[in-house]
Motif scaffolding. Structure first.
Motif, PDB file in Angstrom:
ATOM      1  N   PHE A  34       0.821  -1.205   0.000  1.00 22.72           N
ATOM      2  CA  PHE A  34       0.000   0.000   0.000  1.00 22.72           C
ATOM      3  C   PHE A  34       0.855   1.255   0.000  1.00 22.72           C
ATOM      4  N   LEU A  35       0.275   2.333  -0.510  1.00 22.79           N
ATOM      5  CA  LEU A  35       0.723   3.679  -0.192  1.00 22.79           C
ATOM      6  C   LEU A  35      -0.299   4.215   0.803  1.00 22.79           C
ATOM      7  N   VAL A  36       0.118   4.359   2.046  1.00 21.67           N
ATOM      8  CA  VAL A  36      -0.792   4.742   3.119  1.00 21.67           C
ATOM      9  C   VAL A  36      -0.689   6.249   3.336  1.00 21.67           C
ATOM     10  N   THR A  37      -1.816   6.948   3.250  1.00 17.72           N
ATOM     11  CA  THR A  37      -1.789   8.396   3.400  1.00 17.72           C
ATOM     12  C   THR A  37      -1.486   8.775   4.850  1.00 17.72           C
ATOM     13  N   PRO A  38      -0.881   9.950   5.058  1.00 17.75           N
ATOM     14  CA  PRO A  38      -0.402  10.314   6.401  1.00 17.75           C
ATOM     15  C   PRO A  38      -1.479  10.346   7.481  1.00 17.75           C
ATOM     16  N   ASP A  39      -2.729  10.597   7.099  1.00 17.26           N
ATOM     17  CA  ASP A  39      -3.777  10.669   8.115  1.00 17.26           C
ATOM     18  C   ASP A  39      -4.014   9.326   8.812  1.00 17.26           C
ATOM     19  N   GLU A  40      -3.531   8.226   8.205  1.00 13.65           N
ATOM     20  CA  GLU A  40      -3.701   6.905   8.813  1.00 13.65           C
ATOM     21  C   GLU A  40      -2.517   6.494   9.690  1.00 13.65           C
ATOM     22  N   ILE A  41      -1.480   7.329   9.733  1.00 13.33           N
ATOM     23  CA  ILE A  41      -0.294   7.011  10.520  1.00 13.33           C
ATOM     24  C   ILE A  41      -0.151   8.054  11.619  1.00 13.33           C
ATOM     25  N   PRO A  42      -0.588   7.759  12.835  1.00 10.62           N
ATOM     26  CA  PRO A  42      -0.539   8.750  13.915  1.00 10.62           C
ATOM     27  C   PRO A  42       0.860   9.270  14.203  1.00 10.62           C
ATOM     28  N   SER A  43       1.861   8.385  14.155  1.00  3.19           N
ATOM     29  CA  SER A  43       3.227   8.806  14.447  1.00  3.19           C
ATOM     30  C   SER A  43       4.212   7.941  13.677  1.00  3.19           C
ATOM     31  N   ILE A  44       4.888   8.538  12.711  1.00  2.40           N
ATOM     32  CA  ILE A  44       5.885   7.772  11.957  1.00  2.40           C
ATOM     33  C   ILE A  44       7.139   7.544  12.790  1.00  2.40           C
ATOM     34  N   GLY A  45       7.212   8.187  13.938  1.00  3.21           N
ATOM     35  CA  GLY A  45       8.383   8.051  14.786  1.00  3.21           C
ATOM     36  C   GLY A  45       8.337   6.893  15.745  1.00  3.21           C
ATOM     37  N   SER A  46       7.328   6.046  15.637  1.00  2.00           N
ATOM     38  CA  SER A  46       7.236   4.900  16.557  1.00  2.00           C
ATOM     39  C   SER A  46       6.565   3.714  15.884  1.00  2.00           C
ATOM     40  N   LEU A  47       7.098   3.305  14.744  1.00  4.15           N
ATOM     41  CA  LEU A  47       6.539   2.194  13.980  1.00  4.15           C
ATOM     42  C   LEU A  47       7.490   0.998  14.014  1.00  4.15           C
ATOM     43  N   ARG A  48       6.934  -0.178  14.274  1.00  3.05           N
ATOM     44  CA  ARG A  48       7.741  -1.400  14.270  1.00  3.05           C
ATOM     45  C   ARG A  48       8.103  -1.773  12.833  1.00  3.05           C
ATOM     46  N   VAL A  49       9.377  -2.061  12.605  1.00  2.00           N
ATOM     47  CA  VAL A  49       9.898  -2.473  11.300  1.00  2.00           C
ATOM     48  C   VAL A  49      10.460  -3.880  11.463  1.00  2.00           C
TER      49      VAL A  49
END
Length: 282
Positions: free
Chosen positions: A188-203
């Protein structure tokens, strides 16, 4: 929203993943949206999609069994960040960088998120790197970090597959990372409104079901706003361009014994909240 491109390789159609087993067929209703490319992002395409989803004439297709391609058409450039996680820098033998290490990944290497990864004939030491990737939504030149996220169209998952011997032998990294199929992207290309914080995502990454990488974007040394500022100081970022933000520790070639990609293996890469991909090695 979650943007996808679906259909036969090279003939993908733009769509929106509805999350209920359906895909909105964008082109069936909006003929002017040819693909998710520079033109689409430049002309406020994402905003148009929000309207199409609720259009009474919208056409949906069953997502079951449909191939997904990379969620954006071939970008003008894919800029990758090396050694952006301190633990990965150490396991790879790097000193901790004082500023980002950048390299390009070939756009011809882009692969669908569930397509096979094809090992080149000279392949000896090949492994994967799971990464959060940023897709630029509008032309960015000399952007300030405080404004950088305004230039983001969305986020996706990128697997930076690499032939390590070629990477190290050439004195630069591009060929070892640029073989055909060595850049699975999506789903997916996920729009920013669906990602509350890009600074705390599990990779994370799995190899034949075994977890190799399990990190978090909180551990990046250079965060997304800084990277956009740094790169755009002298290099204009165009709509649809991709910045892959680096990978956490745990890669297979840094382990003892090494965990390398062989024909028949299954490699999974994901970022929680953004998506997960699964590739069979050939």
């Amino acid at each position: 929203m979650r943007l996808v491109r679906f259909g036969e390789k090279g003939k993908e159609r733009p769509g929106v993943w509805m999350g209920d087993g359906r895909i909105l067929d964008v082109r069936a209703l909006a003929f002017h949206i040819e693909d998710y490319n520079e033109h689409f992002f430049t002309h406020h395409g994402v905003e148009q999609l929000a309207e199409l989803v609720n259009d009474p004439g919208a056409k949906f297709v069953d997502a079951a069994g449909i191939r997904l391609g990379a969620p954006i058409a071939r970008p003008s450039k894919i800029i990758c960040v090396g050694a952006n996680y301190a633990d990965h820098a150490k396991e790879f033998g790097h000193e901790i960088p004082s500023e980002p290490i950048l390299f390009f990944k070939a756009t011809s290497a882009v692969n669908g998120p569930f397509d096979p990864i094809a090992l080149p004939a000279e392949a000896q030491v090949v492994d994967s790197e799971s990464e959060l990737a940023v897709v630029i939504g509008k032309t960015a030149s000399r952007v300030q970090a405080a404004d950088a996220l305004d230039y983001v169209a969305g986020y996706t998952v990128l697997n930076d597959a690499t032939e390590r011997i070629v990477q190290k032998a050439n004195g630069q990294w591009m060929r070892g990372k640029g073989f055909d199929t060595f850049c699975p992207m999506g789903p997916f290309l996920v729009t920013p409104d669906e990602i509350p914080s890009i600074g705390s995502l599990r990779v994370w990454q799995k190899h034949n079901g075994v977890v190799l990488q399990d990190g978090n974007t909180a551990d990046m040394m250079f965060d997304v706003p800084f990277l956009i500022e740094y790169i755009s100081r002298g290099m204009t970022l165009l709509p649809g361009d991709v910045i892959s933000t680096g990978t956490p520790s745990g890669i297979g070639s840094a382990r003892e014994p090494k965990v390398l990609m062989q024909a028949g293996d299954v490699v999974e890469a994901g970022v929680d909240g953004v998506g997960a991909q699964r590739s069979t090695v050939q």
